[in-house]
Write a protein that holds these residues in place. Structure first.
Motif, PDB file in Angstrom:
ATOM      1  N   ARG A  48    -101.067 -11.639  34.748  1.00 33.09           N
ATOM      2  CA  ARG A  48    -102.057 -11.761  35.892  1.00 33.09           C
ATOM      3  C   ARG A  48    -103.177 -10.601  35.689  1.00 33.09           C
ATOM      4  O   ARG A  48    -104.342 -11.338  35.857  1.00 33.09           O
ATOM      5  CB  ARG A  48    -101.444 -11.292  37.221  1.00 33.09           C
ATOM      6  CG  ARG A  48    -102.349 -11.199  38.394  1.00 33.09           C
ATOM      7  CD  ARG A  48    -102.767 -12.546  38.847  1.00 33.09           C
ATOM      8  NE  ARG A  48    -103.780 -12.710  39.829  1.00 33.09           N
ATOM      9  CZ  ARG A  48    -103.664 -12.585  41.094  1.00 33.09           C
ATOM     10  NH1 ARG A  48    -102.209 -12.341  41.673  1.00 33.09           N
ATOM     11  NH2 ARG A  48    -104.661 -12.508  42.025  1.00 33.09           N
ATOM     12  N   TYR A 268     -98.740  -4.039  44.536  1.00 30.08           N
ATOM     13  CA  TYR A 268     -99.594  -5.366  43.971  1.00 30.08           C
ATOM     14  C   TYR A 268     -99.974  -6.133  45.078  1.00 30.08           C
ATOM     15  O   TYR A 268    -101.127  -6.676  45.184  1.00 30.08           O
ATOM     16  CB  TYR A 268     -98.485  -6.186  43.088  1.00 30.08           C
ATOM     17  CG  TYR A 268     -98.945  -7.426  42.958  1.00 30.08           C
ATOM     18  CD1 TYR A 268    -100.010  -7.733  41.957  1.00 30.08           C
ATOM     19  CD2 TYR A 268     -98.364  -8.453  43.428  1.00 30.08           C
ATOM     20  CE1 TYR A 268    -100.503  -9.115  41.892  1.00 30.08           C
ATOM     21  CE2 TYR A 268     -98.671  -9.816  43.121  1.00 30.08           C
ATOM     22  CZ  TYR A 268     -99.723 -10.328  42.453  1.00 30.08           C
ATOM     23  OH  TYR A 268    -100.166 -11.441  42.310  1.00 30.08           O
ATOM     24  N   CYS A 272    -103.713  -7.249  46.197  1.00 33.26           N
ATOM     25  CA  CYS A 272    -104.195  -8.493  46.281  1.00 33.26           C
ATOM     26  C   CYS A 272    -104.973  -8.862  47.593  1.00 33.26           C
ATOM     27  O   CYS A 272    -105.962  -9.549  47.692  1.00 33.26           O
ATOM     28  CB  CYS A 272    -102.803  -9.591  46.359  1.00 33.26           C
ATOM     29  SG  CYS A 272    -102.231  -9.773  44.832  1.00 33.26           S
TER      30      CYS A 272
END
Length: 568
Positions: A48, A268, A272
């Motif tokens: 990612r 994470y 985001c």
């Protein structure tokens, strides 16, 4: 590496593991599963990060290239080029945020990989320790079995000797049928060990042989007893002390990698949300002084740009067209002279939009709150009352009121008029009532331009500390105390504003503005714009969430904090 294991270790789980015979393989298999999950998460974050880094760098390159190419091309100028260059800068900011996001994801991926390595190292060390103790116990049990076999063999030999001594035949003895081996083979072993059973029934020989067998039997018995004692000691130490310690070490490995993986996945998720919020605030800044991408594109004034271009073109070419037909022919062809340009009649009055406003010397924007209220001799700033009344009259059922920003040029126009002569501005006019978002944007702008925010700078940290309370009741009480500690001008202004927002929330079914939505809008506004986070933008969002939580709690308990208190 600092341990992530919870301080309150689950002793009940440990006790249950000690009581089962498969505790060690159970935990080892669980650790392997957790390590696979951890490594898969690390691999995903790394991939990612690569996607985000490539996207950010490509976007950055594209924005810079587009800006440079436009600057060297013969494209339109005026408001269009300003809007174009501004939009490219917006794209560059978004690209930089994505590159930073990719960097953070790479760091998290490396931390997860290191966590898996550290846990694997601890698992192997604990496994080696468990193997050593298990092997020691197994070897001791093997020694005990051999000692028991020697003792049993010597006992059988003594029993045969005693039978011969009594004159019984080995062939007729029922014991021979019970012996796991044939008599000849056992007899051979006895002779090999010094026995003399085949030499007849000499009493002296039999007695010497009996004494020898009894001596060997005593030695075998002592060895067997010693082996049993040592095995029991090792077994008790293993099951009562070493096994619980080994199981605890394995369980700590499980907890460390499971909690570590969950912690990084939660980080994470937060990142985001942060990057999405960052893109949103970049495209549509909460500060109305910084135009959004949509407002930037809407600021293109093609009419004015064309007029400017036309004037510059005529000036550059002398008003003539060398490539086309001439406006006037030769003088002898009898063409009429060109028509004179039209002029305004001297008595014509200028357009109402160009009539200058009078300046009554009562500025409102950027003026200290206490100074405004003292000057105007009012408990609540007149501009707040004027704007709120208009919003309640025309905007309570407007979808997204306070969330949708007004037109940048109209917001600045209304601000200028209110700052020059507040009383002369009619917010009931169609110019303002037809699009109430211009009025809401001016109201937010007035709050942001206060020299000291409504929740004063000196009490900023106190409000955030109060908002940190996880308990709803405790948070309500602490924020109530902070509100009561505000200066009188700030308190009365906040009370009026929260009463207005309370009315907005009552029409949530029509305007879709919940308490949470209004808190997101007014959190940064009421706390001021000069309170960045300690470690950059992503960390600054933690303060933003606390600011929103403070406003949300105060608005939810508006009646308890303001109305009931006033009645008391």
């Amino acid at each position: 590496m600092a341990t992530l294991v919870e301080p309150s270790f689950d002793e009940n789980i440990l006790r249950a593991l000690c009581e089962t015979d498969c505790g060690v393989p159970l935990l080892m298999d669980r650790i392997k599963q957790s390590m696979v999950s951890c490594r898969e998460a690390a691999a995903f974050l790394k991939r990612r990060a690569g996607v985000e880094d490539e996207y950010g760098k490509s976007m950055q390159k594209l924005a810079r290239q587009a800006a440079n190419e436009y600057a060297t091309s013969e494209a339109k100028a005026g408001s269009y080029v300003n809007a174009w260059q501004s939009s490219m800068r917006t794209h560059e900011v978004m690209a930089e945020n994505r590159i930073k996001f990719a960097l953070r994801l790479n760091e998290m991926s490396e931390e997860l990989a290191n966590l898996a390595k550290e846990v694997d190292k601890n698992r192997k060390a604990t496994k080696d320790l468990a193997t050593r103790y298990e092997r020691a116990l197994q070897e001791s049990e093997s020694i005990t079995e051999k000692a028991k076999s020697r003792f049993d063999m010597t006992a059988e030999e003594l029993e045969r000797l005693l039978l011969q001594k009594e004159g019984e035949s080995l062939k007729d003895n029922a014991m021979q049928g019970r012996s796991p081996v044939n008599g000849k083979r056992v007899l051979g072993k006895a002779v090999a060990k010094g026995g003399m059973l085949l030499k007849g029934k000499n009493p002296q020989n039999l007695q010497r042989q009996e004494d020898d067998v009894r001596a060997r039997m005593s030695t075998a018995s002592d060895a067997y007893r010693k082996a049993v004692t040592e095995t029991q000691t090792i077994r008790q130490e293993y099951f009562n002390f070493q096994l619980p310690r080994i199981l605890r070490a394995f369980k700590e490995c499980v907890d460390e990698i499971d909690l570590g993986t969950q912690y990084h996945l939660a980080r994470y998720a937060f990142l985001c949300e942060s990057i999405v919020h960052s893109d949103a605030t970049t495209i549509t800044p909460p500060d109305d002084n910084s135009p959004s991408l949509k407002a930037t594109m809407e600021s293109i004034d093609n009419r004015t740009d064309f007029k400017t271009y036309m004037q510059a073109y005529v000036y550059a070419h002398g008003g003539t067209n060398t490539r086309g037909p001439r406006r006037t022919g030769p003088a002898d062809e009898g063409f009429l002279p060109p028509m004179p340009a039209a002029h305004h009649h001297p008595g014509t009055s200028p357009s109402p939009s160009h009539v200058p406003l009078s300046d009554k010397g009562r500025p409102t924007f950027g003026v200290n709150l206490s100074e405004q209220m003292s000057r105007d001799d009012a408990d609540v700033p007149p501009i707040l009352v004027k704007c709120c009344e208009a919003i309640e009259k025309y905007g309570l059922t407007t979808q997204g009121v306070y969330r949708i920003g007004g037109t940048h040029s109209k917001v600045l126009k209304l601000k200028e008029r209110l700052d020059r002569d507040l009383d002369s501005v009619n917010l009931d006019a169609d110019e303002w009532s037809s699009d109430i978002s211009n009025v809401t944007s001016v109201l937010k702008l007035w709050l942001r331009e206060l020299p000291d925010p409504l929740f004063t700078s000196s009490q900023h940290a106190d409000f955030l500390d109060a908002a940190r309370n996880e308990n709803e009741r405790a948070r309500h009480i602490r924020l109530h105390e902070r509100v009561n500690a505000l200066p009188d001008p700030n308190y009365s202004t906040l009370k009026y504003l929260m009463g207005h927002l309370h009315k907005v929330v009552q029409h949530e079914a029509q305007n879709a503005m919940s308490v949470q939505n209004l808190a997101i809008v007014f959190g940064p506004t009421l706390f001021g714009q000069g309170q960045p986070g300690l470690n950059g933008q992503l960390n600054g969002m933690a303060d933003a969430s606390l600011q929103n939580k403070a406003v949300e709690t105060i608005l939810e308990h508006y009646t308890d904090i303001f109305v009931d208190e006033a009645d008391d």
